[in-house]
Every structure is written in C-alpha cells, then in structure tokens.
Design a protein around this motif. Sequence first.
Motif, PDB file in Angstrom:
ATOM      1  N   SER A 162     -12.651  62.926  16.671  1.00 30.13           N
ATOM      2  CA  SER A 162     -12.431  61.493  16.490  1.00 30.13           C
ATOM      3  C   SER A 162     -11.015  61.249  15.976  1.00 30.13           C
ATOM      4  O   SER A 162     -10.320  62.184  15.558  1.00 30.13           O
ATOM      5  CB  SER A 162     -13.436  60.934  15.487  1.00 30.13           C
ATOM      6  OG  SER A 162     -13.159  61.466  14.195  1.00 30.13           O
ATOM      7  N   ARG A 163     -10.618  60.000  15.934  1.00 28.26           N
ATOM      8  CA  ARG A 163      -9.301  59.648  15.376  1.00 28.26           C
ATOM      9  C   ARG A 163      -9.189  60.143  13.934  1.00 28.26           C
ATOM     10  O   ARG A 163      -8.181  60.695  13.539  1.00 28.26           O
ATOM     11  CB  ARG A 163      -9.086  58.138  15.410  1.00 28.26           C
ATOM     12  CG  ARG A 163      -8.886  57.602  16.784  1.00 28.26           C
ATOM     13  CD  ARG A 163      -8.807  56.071  16.759  1.00 28.26           C
ATOM     14  NE  ARG A 163      -8.786  55.547  18.085  1.00 28.26           N
ATOM     15  CZ  ARG A 163      -7.698  55.162  18.727  1.00 28.26           C
ATOM     16  NH1 ARG A 163      -6.533  55.244  18.138  1.00 28.26           N
ATOM     17  NH2 ARG A 163      -7.767  54.703  19.949  1.00 28.26           N
ATOM     18  N   LYS A 167      -6.660  63.173  12.290  1.00 28.63           N
ATOM     19  CA  LYS A 167      -5.721  62.978  11.180  1.00 28.63           C
ATOM     20  C   LYS A 167      -5.877  64.034  10.089  1.00 28.63           C
ATOM     21  O   LYS A 167      -4.931  64.323   9.370  1.00 28.63           O
ATOM     22  CB  LYS A 167      -5.887  61.580  10.594  1.00 28.63           C
ATOM     23  CG  LYS A 167      -5.391  60.492  11.528  1.00 28.63           C
ATOM     24  CD  LYS A 167      -5.595  59.121  10.931  1.00 28.63           C
ATOM     25  CE  LYS A 167      -5.154  58.043  11.871  1.00 28.63           C
ATOM     26  NZ  LYS A 167      -3.778  57.636  11.692  1.00 28.63           N
ATOM     27  N   GLU A 226      -1.448  59.487  27.145  1.00 32.33           N
ATOM     28  CA  GLU A 226      -2.892  59.436  26.963  1.00 32.33           C
ATOM     29  C   GLU A 226      -3.534  59.533  28.334  1.00 32.33           C
ATOM     30  O   GLU A 226      -2.997  59.033  29.319  1.00 32.33           O
ATOM     31  CB  GLU A 226      -3.295  58.130  26.288  1.00 32.33           C
ATOM     32  CG  GLU A 226      -4.769  58.074  25.924  1.00 32.33           C
ATOM     33  CD  GLU A 226      -5.110  56.824  25.149  1.00 32.33           C
ATOM     34  OE1 GLU A 226      -5.819  55.955  25.700  1.00 32.33           O
ATOM     35  OE2 GLU A 226      -4.649  56.715  23.988  1.00 32.33           O
ATOM     36  N   LYS A 258      -8.917  61.745  26.373  1.00 29.42           N
ATOM     37  CA  LYS A 258     -10.008  61.052  25.693  1.00 29.42           C
ATOM     38  C   LYS A 258     -11.290  61.147  26.518  1.00 29.42           C
ATOM     39  O   LYS A 258     -11.261  61.035  27.734  1.00 29.42           O
ATOM     40  CB  LYS A 258      -9.671  59.582  25.478  1.00 29.42           C
ATOM     41  CG  LYS A 258      -8.668  59.355  24.363  1.00 29.42           C
ATOM     42  CD  LYS A 258      -8.355  57.899  24.180  1.00 29.42           C
ATOM     43  CE  LYS A 258      -9.408  57.214  23.359  1.00 29.42           C
ATOM     44  NZ  LYS A 258      -9.051  55.812  23.051  1.00 29.42           N
ATOM     45  N   ILE A 316      -1.838  56.977  15.908  1.00 31.74           N
ATOM     46  CA  ILE A 316      -3.147  56.290  15.938  1.00 31.74           C
ATOM     47  C   ILE A 316      -3.614  55.867  14.562  1.00 31.74           C
ATOM     48  O   ILE A 316      -3.067  56.220  13.581  1.00 31.74           O
ATOM     49  CB  ILE A 316      -4.219  57.140  16.640  1.00 31.74           C
ATOM     50  CG1 ILE A 316      -4.429  58.464  15.918  1.00 31.74           C
ATOM     51  CG2 ILE A 316      -3.844  57.375  18.088  1.00 31.74           C
ATOM     52  CD1 ILE A 316      -5.582  59.261  16.438  1.00 31.74           C
TER      53      ILE A 316
END
Length: 131
Positions: free
Chosen positions: A110-111, A115, A89, A15, A131
């Motif tokens: 980004s999250r 996805k 992580e 991250k 997440i």
Amino acid sequence: MKSRNFGGGIHIAVKKGGKFLILKKSASDKDDAGRWDLPGGGIEFGEQPFEAAIRETQEEAGIKVAITKILTTWAMPYEEKWSIEFLVEGKWLGGNIKLSPEHSEYQWVSRQELKTIKPKGLFTRKLADLI
C-alpha cells in the motif's frame, strides 16, 4: 569541453488493486543487494522510454503492464554518464510474478507500507516522496 556521454533509465510503479509492486534486489547485486525497488532499468539505444519500462517489467517480474502516466523525471550521474531518468506509473494487465535472477522477493504494498518499508532503493524512495 566535457564528454557528452548520455544515458537513460526508466522505472515503473506498477499498481494492482491500489497496491504497488516492489522487488527486492538479490544478494548478488553489487550496489543495492537487499534493497526494495521498482521494476525498471536502462533505455536501450533507439528504444522509446515507455517501451523500455514495459520490457524491463516483463524481464524482471514476468508480468504485462500498461503505462498510465509520467510521475517525474530528473538527471543524475551514473556510470560515467549523465543519465536522464523517468519514473512512471502503470497498471498490471496480467500474468503471474516470475522474478528474474536480479531479484529475490516481491511484495504488493500500500502507499503507507511503501513509505515505511526498508531498506529502500533510489526509485522506491522517489515514489514514496511523491505519494
């Protein structure tokens, strides 16, 4: 009695500024060419899992990282072995991305982007599910 061949792998969700690093497997990858996945790979004999994640990230992306937490573990068959896998992580500590020949591109996502990005590799799918 079955053979007791074991192995281990670790992948890291790096991250930086709220985004995750993903790497695109190069065209030469026989199984996952073109798939987006996380830095990581096999744990060498005698190596600690977190050390392996840090080493693999340095080898594949050229950056320094620190592990912050374990996200999940599981076991699966891999190359005629039973492999214990870790997804951790970590945070970016520094360095500029310099990809190894295993990868052709990288993105910080980004999250939500994680996805929806396709095609996903196994470890990117696991992270997207968490997440």
